[in-house]
Design a protein around this motif. Sequence first.
Motif, PDB file in Angstrom:
ATOM      1  N   MET A  34      -6.973  -4.933  -2.739  1.00 22.87           N
ATOM      2  CA  MET A  34      -7.561  -5.489  -1.525  1.00 22.87           C
ATOM      3  C   MET A  34      -9.083  -5.518  -1.604  1.00 22.87           C
ATOM      4  O   MET A  34      -9.713  -4.588  -2.099  1.00 22.87           O
ATOM      5  CB  MET A  34      -7.139  -4.663  -0.307  1.00 22.87           C
ATOM      6  CG  MET A  34      -7.792  -5.125   0.986  1.00 22.87           C
ATOM      7  SD  MET A  34      -7.309  -4.130   2.405  1.00 22.87           S
ATOM      8  CE  MET A  34      -8.575  -4.599   3.579  1.00 22.87           C
ATOM      9  N   GLY A  70      -6.600  -9.005   1.658  1.00 21.51           N
ATOM     10  CA  GLY A  70      -5.920  -8.532   0.461  1.00 21.51           C
ATOM     11  C   GLY A  70      -4.879  -9.487  -0.062  1.00 21.51           C
ATOM     12  O   GLY A  70      -4.430  -9.350  -1.207  1.00 21.51           O
ATOM     13  N   CYS A 104       0.820  -1.210   0.000  1.00 18.13           N
ATOM     14  CA  CYS A 104       0.000   0.000   0.000  1.00 18.13           C
ATOM     15  C   CYS A 104       0.857   1.264   0.000  1.00 18.13           C
ATOM     16  O   CYS A 104       1.795   1.395   0.781  1.00 18.13           O
ATOM     17  CB  CYS A 104      -0.908  -0.026   1.222  1.00 18.13           C
ATOM     18  SG  CYS A 104      -1.863   1.467   1.478  1.00 18.13           S
ATOM     19  N   CYS A 106      -1.443  -4.634  -3.426  1.00 20.09           N
ATOM     20  CA  CYS A 106      -1.922  -3.469  -2.681  1.00 20.09           C
ATOM     21  C   CYS A 106      -1.322  -2.171  -3.200  1.00 20.09           C
ATOM     22  O   CYS A 106      -1.860  -1.091  -2.934  1.00 20.09           O
ATOM     23  CB  CYS A 106      -1.626  -3.649  -1.195  1.00 20.09           C
ATOM     24  SG  CYS A 106      -2.596  -4.982  -0.445  1.00 20.09           S
TER      25      CYS A 106
END
Length: 549
Positions: free
Chosen positions: A331, A338, A189, A326
């Motif tokens: 996710m 995820g 992320c 991600c």
Amino acid sequence: MERESMEFDVVIVGAGPSGLATACRIMQQAQEKEQELMVCVVEKGSEVGAHILSGAVFEPSSLTELFPDWKEKGAPLNTPVTGDDIYYFNGENSAHKLPGFMTPKTMHNEGNFIVSMGNICRWLAEQAEELGVEIFPGFAAQEVIYNEDGSVAGIITGDMGLDREGNEKDSFMPGMELRAKYTVFAEGCRGHLGKELINKFNLSDGKSPQHYGIGFKEIWDIDPEKHQEGLVVHSAGWPLSNDTGGGGYLYHAENNQVFVGLIVDLSYSNPHLSPFEEFQRYKHHPKISQYLEGGKRVSYGARALAKGGFNSLIKQTMPGGIIIGCDAGTMNAAKIKGNHAAMKSGLLAAETIVEALASGDEGGKDLITYDEKFKASWLYEELHSTRNFTPSMHKLGTFWGGAYTTIDQNFFGGKLPFNFRDDSLDHAQLKLASEAPVIEYAKPDGKLSFDRLSSVFLSNTNHEEEQPCHLKLADATIPMTVNMEKYAEPAQRYCPAGVYEVQETEDGKQFVINAQNCIHCKTCDIKDPSQNITWVAPEGTGGPNYPNM
């Protein structure tokens, strides 16, 4: 600067589940096609798994696609889920357990496992190396290399041995150029290279902005008499208000351990809110404390997660590169999962790349066939069917958004003819500090709740203090002249590691960055209301060293 350069067919940035799945599948398919491919994975953590943090209830669908014999190969999936308890906490001491018909099907975990994703990634790395992949832990990908035509040509690893001012120390070692026909970005992320590429190639055009949460996790050793191996507990509601999304979890893993955590949506509006303190409050709820009391906290971590879902999913390919997992936003927030999605995106990327290289492709192209594979996959169908989860929660609140999701998933299979969109920006949601109620948090008791610094200690975070600060301010005056004046400088509250402080000095209040505390959660890069902070990868091996997250 003269740099050593190495050539590969594929360079993969990040040894998480998506990056390692990509590496393994590339080598599997290359062997089937009798191709000789050179693949390397660079990982900023001191070892594979050191920076991996996930709840985690793991859905093994993608792992089974990759290694149908994962049980025989010894994959560390040792704790099957035996039960789901789902609660709505309507106060600090009360809770309502939801019956099955009120629970979205996406929250049911039959066939899933409670795992350490760090250990799964370590196992995946072993499989990748057996297949011939080269893995370089302790090397952070710092820059993208571009060809003259603008296509992605690889990455440069970060320089090591620089002091705070960027001067070379005696230990200086320049980063290496790792050039490739195709580069896969699997940073997790809010990867800083992925962020650069999304902007450069306009990969989010026409999409809703990505939405984020911050997820906390602690591992506890608990009383064996309280342990129920395989039990999964989820909750919504308290301590979060109805206009602050998120929820908590407690998973009974093996060896009399539980994983406990809280996710707080980063679209929250009260600048006085502290996600870390909300997590500390959460552990005092009787439904959670009943397991933790008398136990010992052994690990702590936090990480941002991309929860925008289908409506925020970027175009994943660009000339010479592909963004997966991600990093791209795969996710499934409705499942709170995820890893299986990230791995599937990696499998699709691998198949696309191998097909291209087998046709004599010399790299640098936009692998548009990935999009065709993605749209034909179960991953597309899964994300599309849950497309309304995050925006409905944001627009309707936790209770009514949850009710909508239950009806949509349980009775219509995610096919209700509505498309909620949330085009707001998480960082732009803060109210002025003067217009929001101040939240008074109790002091930690040292039994269930703790302070930031003792928590960071448990994350085994280690940065070389004499290195350039990896938290870059576009304007050093903004924290005090804008963020402090308007929002009481929320960085000192949204950071889960005590990186940002406002200190009293002889010259007045001063904004201080304790970069050595950073656990690489990326929350500051996301939530800073002035978008003045940019997180970049620090010198290799820095950051947390999670042994079992």
